[in-house]
Design a protein around this motif. Structure first.
Motif, PDB file in Angstrom:
ATOM      1  N   GLN A  12       0.801  -1.217   0.000  1.00 18.83           N
ATOM      2  CA  GLN A  12       0.000   0.000   0.000  1.00 18.83           C
ATOM      3  C   GLN A  12       0.839   1.276   0.000  1.00 18.83           C
ATOM      4  O   GLN A  12       0.295   2.364   0.103  1.00 18.83           O
ATOM      5  CB  GLN A  12      -0.950   0.002   1.208  1.00 18.83           C
ATOM      6  CG  GLN A  12      -1.955  -1.127   1.171  1.00 18.83           C
ATOM      7  CD  GLN A  12      -2.770  -1.149  -0.116  1.00 18.83           C
ATOM      8  OE1 GLN A  12      -3.291  -0.140  -0.546  1.00 18.83           O
ATOM      9  NE2 GLN A  12      -2.853  -2.308  -0.751  1.00 18.83           N
ATOM     10  N   GLU A  13       2.164   1.147  -0.109  1.00 20.11           N
ATOM     11  CA  GLU A  13       2.988   2.350  -0.140  1.00 20.11           C
ATOM     12  C   GLU A  13       2.673   3.153  -1.392  1.00 20.11           C
ATOM     13  O   GLU A  13       2.258   2.616  -2.396  1.00 20.11           O
ATOM     14  CB  GLU A  13       4.475   2.002  -0.062  1.00 20.11           C
ATOM     15  CG  GLU A  13       5.045   1.334  -1.286  1.00 20.11           C
ATOM     16  CD  GLU A  13       5.548   2.291  -2.347  1.00 20.11           C
ATOM     17  OE1 GLU A  13       5.767   3.480  -2.072  1.00 20.11           O
ATOM     18  OE2 GLU A  13       5.711   1.845  -3.470  1.00 20.11           O
ATOM     19  N   ASN A  14       2.867   4.456  -1.315  1.00 19.04           N
ATOM     20  CA  ASN A  14       2.542   5.290  -2.467  1.00 19.04           C
ATOM     21  C   ASN A  14       3.607   6.354  -2.696  1.00 19.04           C
ATOM     22  O   ASN A  14       3.296   7.473  -3.037  1.00 19.04           O
ATOM     23  CB  ASN A  14       1.155   5.930  -2.296  1.00 19.04           C
ATOM     24  CG  ASN A  14       1.085   6.812  -1.074  1.00 19.04           C
ATOM     25  OD1 ASN A  14       2.064   6.963  -0.347  1.00 19.04           O
ATOM     26  ND2 ASN A  14      -0.054   7.413  -0.848  1.00 19.04           N
ATOM     27  N   ARG A  15       4.857   5.971  -2.535  1.00 22.55           N
ATOM     28  CA  ARG A  15       5.931   6.937  -2.711  1.00 22.55           C
ATOM     29  C   ARG A  15       6.404   7.041  -4.150  1.00 22.55           C
ATOM     30  O   ARG A  15       7.137   7.945  -4.497  1.00 22.55           O
ATOM     31  CB  ARG A  15       7.114   6.571  -1.820  1.00 22.55           C
ATOM     32  CG  ARG A  15       6.758   6.635  -0.347  1.00 22.55           C
ATOM     33  CD  ARG A  15       7.921   6.282   0.551  1.00 22.55           C
ATOM     34  NE  ARG A  15       8.537   5.027   0.188  1.00 22.55           N
ATOM     35  CZ  ARG A  15       9.832   4.856  -0.025  1.00 22.55           C
ATOM     36  NH1 ARG A  15      10.662   5.844   0.119  1.00 22.55           N
ATOM     37  NH2 ARG A  15      10.308   3.677  -0.354  1.00 22.55           N
ATOM     38  N   SER A  16       6.014   6.105  -5.014  1.00 19.59           N
ATOM     39  CA  SER A  16       6.503   6.145  -6.390  1.00 19.59           C
ATOM     40  C   SER A  16       5.480   5.544  -7.340  1.00 19.59           C
ATOM     41  O   SER A  16       4.614   4.772  -6.938  1.00 19.59           O
ATOM     42  CB  SER A  16       7.822   5.379  -6.497  1.00 19.59           C
ATOM     43  OG  SER A  16       7.623   4.040  -6.117  1.00 19.59           O
ATOM     44  N   LYS A  17       5.581   5.927  -8.596  1.00 12.70           N
ATOM     45  CA  LYS A  17       4.730   5.398  -9.658  1.00 12.70           C
ATOM     46  C   LYS A  17       5.620   5.114 -10.866  1.00 12.70           C
ATOM     47  O   LYS A  17       6.648   5.749 -11.046  1.00 12.70           O
ATOM     48  CB  LYS A  17       3.659   6.405 -10.064  1.00 12.70           C
ATOM     49  CG  LYS A  17       2.620   6.697  -9.003  1.00 12.70           C
ATOM     50  CD  LYS A  17       1.533   7.578  -9.597  1.00 12.70           C
ATOM     51  CE  LYS A  17       0.502   8.061  -8.627  1.00 12.70           C
ATOM     52  NZ  LYS A  17      -0.102   7.117  -7.762  1.00 12.70           N
ATOM     53  N   ILE A  18       5.181   4.185 -11.693  1.00 13.31           N
ATOM     54  CA  ILE A  18       5.849   3.959 -12.974  1.00 13.31           C
ATOM     55  C   ILE A  18       5.107   4.810 -13.994  1.00 13.31           C
ATOM     56  O   ILE A  18       3.885   4.713 -14.123  1.00 13.31           O
ATOM     57  CB  ILE A  18       5.811   2.474 -13.369  1.00 13.31           C
ATOM     58  CG1 ILE A  18       6.566   1.644 -12.343  1.00 13.31           C
ATOM     59  CG2 ILE A  18       6.404   2.294 -14.773  1.00 13.31           C
ATOM     60  CD1 ILE A  18       6.471   0.161 -12.580  1.00 13.31           C
ATOM     61  N   SER A  19       5.837   5.642 -14.703  1.00 11.25           N
ATOM     62  CA  SER A  19       5.243   6.530 -15.696  1.00 11.25           C
ATOM     63  C   SER A  19       5.537   5.999 -17.092  1.00 11.25           C
ATOM     64  O   SER A  19       6.691   5.728 -17.429  1.00 11.25           O
ATOM     65  CB  SER A  19       5.828   7.938 -15.547  1.00 11.25           C
ATOM     66  OG  SER A  19       5.277   8.798 -16.513  1.00 11.25           O
TER      67      SER A  19
END
Length: 146
Positions: free
Chosen positions: A81-88
Motif C-alpha cells: 500500500q505504499e505510495n511513494r513512487s509510480k511507474i510513468s
C-alpha cells in the motif's frame, strides 16, 4: 546515456504479475531466475521459496526493461500500500495510451481515468491488481518522447 529501468518487489507473486504485464506489453522475458538457481548446498533456500522469482526481466520497447523479484520471507513483507513512487509510461499515441491504461488497470483501482488533462496531455493514473502504481501519458507535443 544511462537508462532507468523500474525494479519491483512482490510477496511471492512476481511471476504471476509479470505474466500479466507481458500480456499487456507483449514480448518475451529476457530472463527469469529462481532462488533455487543460487542454491548453496551448505545453506539451501527453504523448499517453499525455492521456486520464487529471484529476478525477472521484461523488455518494453527498444530500450526499457521492467524488472522484479519476490522478496524472501526472511526479509519480511513488501508494503503493497505504499505510495511513494509510480511507474510513468509515455505512450506514442492515444490508442497506445488507451491500450496500456485499460490493460494494466484491469482488476486494479483507477485513481484518475485517462482523459485529456488541463496541462494538454492525455493522462490517467491507477494502482494495478498487484499494488503497483502507474501513470500513463500521451503528449502530442512530444509524440511519446519525454
Amino acid at each position: 546515456m544511462a537508462l532507468i529501468n523500474p525494479y519491483l518487489h512482490y510477496n511471492g507473486n512476481a511471476e504471476e504479475a509479470f505474466n500479466f504485464y507481458k500480456s499487456v506489453f507483449g514480448g518475451e522475458f529476457a530472463m527469469i531466475a529462481r532462488f533455487k538457481d543460487l542454491e548453496n548446498p551448505e545453506q539451501p533456500f527453504p523448499e517453499e521459496e525455492a521456486n520464487k522469482v529471484m529476478q525477472i526481466a521484461l523488455p518494453i520497447g527498444k530500450t526499457n526493461v521492467l524488472m522484479g523479484s519476490d522478496v524472501p520471507n526472511v526479509l519480511g513483507k513488501v508494503n503493497e500500500q505504499e505510495n511513494r513512487s509510480k511507474i510513468s509510461i509515455s505512450a506514442e499515441s492515444k490508442e497506445e495510451a488507451d491500450h496500456l491504461f485499460n490493460g494494466l488497470s484491469a482488476g486494479g483501482n483507477v485513481e484518475m481515468p485517462i482523459a485529456d488533462s488541463p496541462w494538454g496531455s492525455y493522462f490517467g493514473m491507477f494502482r494495478d491488481k498487484y499494488g503497483i502504481e502507474w501513470m500513463v501519458d500521451f503528449d502530442p507535443k512530444y509524440n511519446g518522447q519525454v
